[in-house]
Design an enzyme around this catalytic site. Structure first.
Site, PDB file in Angstrom:
ATOM      1  N   GLN A   4      -1.784  -7.935   9.403  1.00  0.00           N
ATOM      2  CA  GLN A   4      -2.233  -6.707   9.029  1.00  0.00           C
ATOM      3  C   GLN A   4      -2.809  -6.733   7.798  1.00  0.00           C
ATOM      4  O   GLN A   4      -3.272  -5.580   7.290  1.00  0.00           O
ATOM      5  CB  GLN A   4      -0.811  -5.694   9.214  1.00  0.00           C
ATOM      6  CG  GLN A   4      -0.339  -5.404  10.563  1.00  0.00           C
ATOM      7  CD  GLN A   4       1.001  -4.763  10.555  1.00  0.00           C
ATOM      8  OE1 GLN A   4       1.881  -5.354  10.179  1.00  0.00           O
ATOM      9  NE2 GLN A   4       0.813  -3.496  10.609  1.00  0.00           N
ATOM     10  N   PHE A  38       0.745  -1.094  -0.137  1.00  0.00           N
ATOM     11  CA  PHE A  38      -0.063   0.084  -0.124  1.00  0.00           C
ATOM     12  C   PHE A  38       0.877   1.180  -0.046  1.00  0.00           C
ATOM     13  O   PHE A  38       0.784   2.080  -0.785  1.00  0.00           O
ATOM     14  CB  PHE A  38      -0.851  -0.026   1.147  1.00  0.00           C
ATOM     15  CG  PHE A  38      -2.067   1.055   1.125  1.00  0.00           C
ATOM     16  CD1 PHE A  38      -2.741   1.082   0.191  1.00  0.00           C
ATOM     17  CD2 PHE A  38      -2.028   2.242   1.993  1.00  0.00           C
ATOM     18  CE1 PHE A  38      -3.860   2.201   0.254  1.00  0.00           C
ATOM     19  CE2 PHE A  38      -2.764   3.234   2.047  1.00  0.00           C
ATOM     20  CZ  PHE A  38      -3.901   3.223   1.114  1.00  0.00           C
ATOM     21  N   CYS A  75     -24.076  -7.220   2.736  1.00  0.00           N
ATOM     22  CA  CYS A  75     -25.060  -6.152   2.358  1.00  0.00           C
ATOM     23  C   CYS A  75     -25.110  -5.195   3.709  1.00  0.00           C
ATOM     24  O   CYS A  75     -25.772  -5.846   4.432  1.00  0.00           O
ATOM     25  CB  CYS A  75     -26.299  -6.664   1.831  1.00  0.00           C
ATOM     26  SG  CYS A  75     -27.674  -5.399   1.708  1.00  0.00           S
ATOM     27  N   CYS A 121     -26.380  -5.180  -3.593  1.00  0.00           N
ATOM     28  CA  CYS A 121     -26.852  -6.341  -3.409  1.00  0.00           C
ATOM     29  C   CYS A 121     -27.872  -6.917  -4.165  1.00  0.00           C
ATOM     30  O   CYS A 121     -28.842  -6.165  -4.382  1.00  0.00           O
ATOM     31  CB  CYS A 121     -27.436  -6.249  -1.863  1.00  0.00           C
ATOM     32  SG  CYS A 121     -28.440  -8.015  -1.252  1.00  0.00           S
ATOM     33  N   HIS A 133      -7.292  -5.791  10.570  1.00  0.00           N
ATOM     34  CA  HIS A 133      -7.956  -4.932   9.581  1.00  0.00           C
ATOM     35  C   HIS A 133      -9.242  -5.587   8.558  1.00  0.00           C
ATOM     36  O   HIS A 133      -9.466  -4.965   7.709  1.00  0.00           O
ATOM     37  CB  HIS A 133      -6.990  -4.372   8.821  1.00  0.00           C
ATOM     38  CG  HIS A 133      -6.055  -3.362   9.280  1.00  0.00           C
ATOM     39  ND1 HIS A 133      -4.631  -3.485   9.246  1.00  0.00           N
ATOM     40  CD2 HIS A 133      -5.916  -2.487  10.460  1.00  0.00           C
ATOM     41  CE1 HIS A 133      -3.866  -2.904   9.964  1.00  0.00           C
ATOM     42  NE2 HIS A 133      -4.699  -2.034  10.830  1.00  0.00           N
ATOM     43  N   ILE A 167      -5.387  -7.671   4.698  1.00  0.00           N
ATOM     44  CA  ILE A 167      -6.737  -7.840   4.144  1.00  0.00           C
ATOM     45  C   ILE A 167      -6.932  -8.850   3.261  1.00  0.00           C
ATOM     46  O   ILE A 167      -8.282  -9.008   2.857  1.00  0.00           O
ATOM     47  CB  ILE A 167      -7.384  -6.570   4.049  1.00  0.00           C
ATOM     48  CG1 ILE A 167      -6.901  -5.806   2.796  1.00  0.00           C
ATOM     49  CG2 ILE A 167      -7.166  -5.698   5.423  1.00  0.00           C
ATOM     50  CD1 ILE A 167      -7.603  -4.461   2.167  1.00  0.00           C
ATOM     51  N   ASP A 168      -6.028  -9.467   2.445  1.00  0.00           N
ATOM     52  CA  ASP A 168      -6.426 -10.095   1.442  1.00  0.00           C
ATOM     53  C   ASP A 168      -6.999 -11.641   1.587  1.00  0.00           C
ATOM     54  O   ASP A 168      -7.165 -12.207   0.394  1.00  0.00           O
ATOM     55  CB  ASP A 168      -4.896 -10.448   0.324  1.00  0.00           C
ATOM     56  CG  ASP A 168      -3.780 -10.913   1.340  1.00  0.00           C
ATOM     57  OD1 ASP A 168      -4.048 -12.019   2.098  1.00  0.00           O
ATOM     58  OD2 ASP A 168      -2.884 -10.110   1.482  1.00  0.00           O
ATOM     59  N   ASN A 178      12.316  -9.624   7.509  1.00  0.00           N
ATOM     60  CA  ASN A 178      11.922  -8.293   7.053  1.00  0.00           C
ATOM     61  C   ASN A 178      13.030  -7.768   6.182  1.00  0.00           C
ATOM     62  O   ASN A 178      14.109  -7.884   6.552  1.00  0.00           O
ATOM     63  CB  ASN A 178      11.317  -7.441   8.027  1.00  0.00           C
ATOM     64  CG  ASN A 178      10.418  -6.226   7.282  1.00  0.00           C
ATOM     65  OD1 ASN A 178       9.467  -6.584   6.356  1.00  0.00           O
ATOM     66  ND2 ASN A 178      10.752  -5.002   7.504  1.00  0.00           N
ATOM     67  N   SER A 238       6.976  -3.788   9.044  1.00  0.00           N
ATOM     68  CA  SER A 238       7.989  -2.717   9.387  1.00  0.00           C
ATOM     69  C   SER A 238       8.083  -2.407  11.045  1.00  0.00           C
ATOM     70  O   SER A 238       8.963  -1.762  11.574  1.00  0.00           O
ATOM     71  CB  SER A 238       7.775  -1.400   8.698  1.00  0.00           C
ATOM     72  OG  SER A 238       6.621  -0.763   8.970  1.00  0.00           O
TER      73      SER A 238
END
Length: 244
Positions: free
Chosen positions: A105, A35, A131, A151, A123, A107-108, A215, A193
């Site tokens: 962290q 991101f 809906c 919806c 998250h 969201i996939d 990392n 991070s």
């Protein structure tokens, strides 16, 4: 590098209650854009003259629910992205009883896709949509395949089950993550991070024996870790699995 892999293997083999904490780097290894990194999703959205924070906010969802879903389709939903060997390794350790699960962290939804059952998604997840009007639920595949913007049942607004700007994190998820960290004997951080909340605040609650950080870039917690590896995590995990 062999010595580092040996150290990692010794820690993993000696641990009974591993907890994994994962960030964007794990998703990047599956081809999902980071991101905030240079050239990542944030930059791509900004180049179109929009504020990423607004387009990912509860305010935008409320004001233009169809526009919000169009944004999701364009920038967030990746039908072709699959779990990578790091996701699969974590799921295997959980199935073998060596891991208490994952705190992420991301969201996939790739941890769940890989087979992990005990996942605290700080998250939320793009694997679930619902809906707002009648709570009818949809899978990510349904939303993508049918290009859903509203919806089909009620024509009400739909949204992903993620935490938007302007919304609070789910308390139950936070408590579950804290419980994992307090029980863990080893915490392995991958692709984060650890600079932003809730990551830095949560990690501070770990009091177990071994903190391992894998990392590419340094983190504020490196000095507290028993083992730090600044290398490609997929390569590291593959070497670990092949290490005798």
């Amino acid at each position: 590098m062999d010595n580092v892999i040996t150290q990692l293997k010794e820690i993993v083999d000696a641990s009974e209650r591993i907890v994994f904490f994962t960030g964007a780097g794990v998703s990047v290894a599956s081809g999902i854009p980071d991101f905030r990194s240079a050239g990542g999703l944030y930059d791509a959205i900004e180049q179109k003259g929009a504020s990423p924070e607004y387009l990912l906010s509860h305010d935008y969802l409320r004001e233009d629910p169809v526009g919000f879903m169009e944004f999701c389709h364009q920038y967030l939903l990746f039908a072709d992205k699959k779990p990578n060997p790091v996701h699969e390794w974590m799921a295997q350790l959980e199935a073998q009883g060596h891991s208490l699960g994952v705190i992420t962290q991301n969201i996939d939804g790739l941890h769940s896709d890989a087979g992990s059952q005990k996942v605290d998604e700080l998250h939320g997840t793009l694997n679930r949509f619902y809906c707002i009007q009648d709570s009818h639920t949809y899978t990510k595949s349904e939303v993508i395949d049918q290009y859903l913007l509203r919806c089909p049942e009620s024509n009400g607004p739909i949204r992903p089950d993620i935490v938007l700007y302007g919304e609070m994190l789910n308390e139950q998820t936070i408590f579950s993550a804290l419980n994992k960290l307090q029980k863990a004997d080893t915490l392995i951080v991958l692709g984060s991070s650890l600079l932003v909340q809730p990551a830095s605040g949560l990690i501070s609650n770990f009091t177990g024996q071994n903190l391992v950080i894998i990392n590419r870039d340094p983190t504020p917690f490196d000095r507290n870790a028993q083992l730090v590896i600044h290398d490609d995590m997929v390569s590291v995990i593959k070497q670990l699995q092949n290490h005798q």
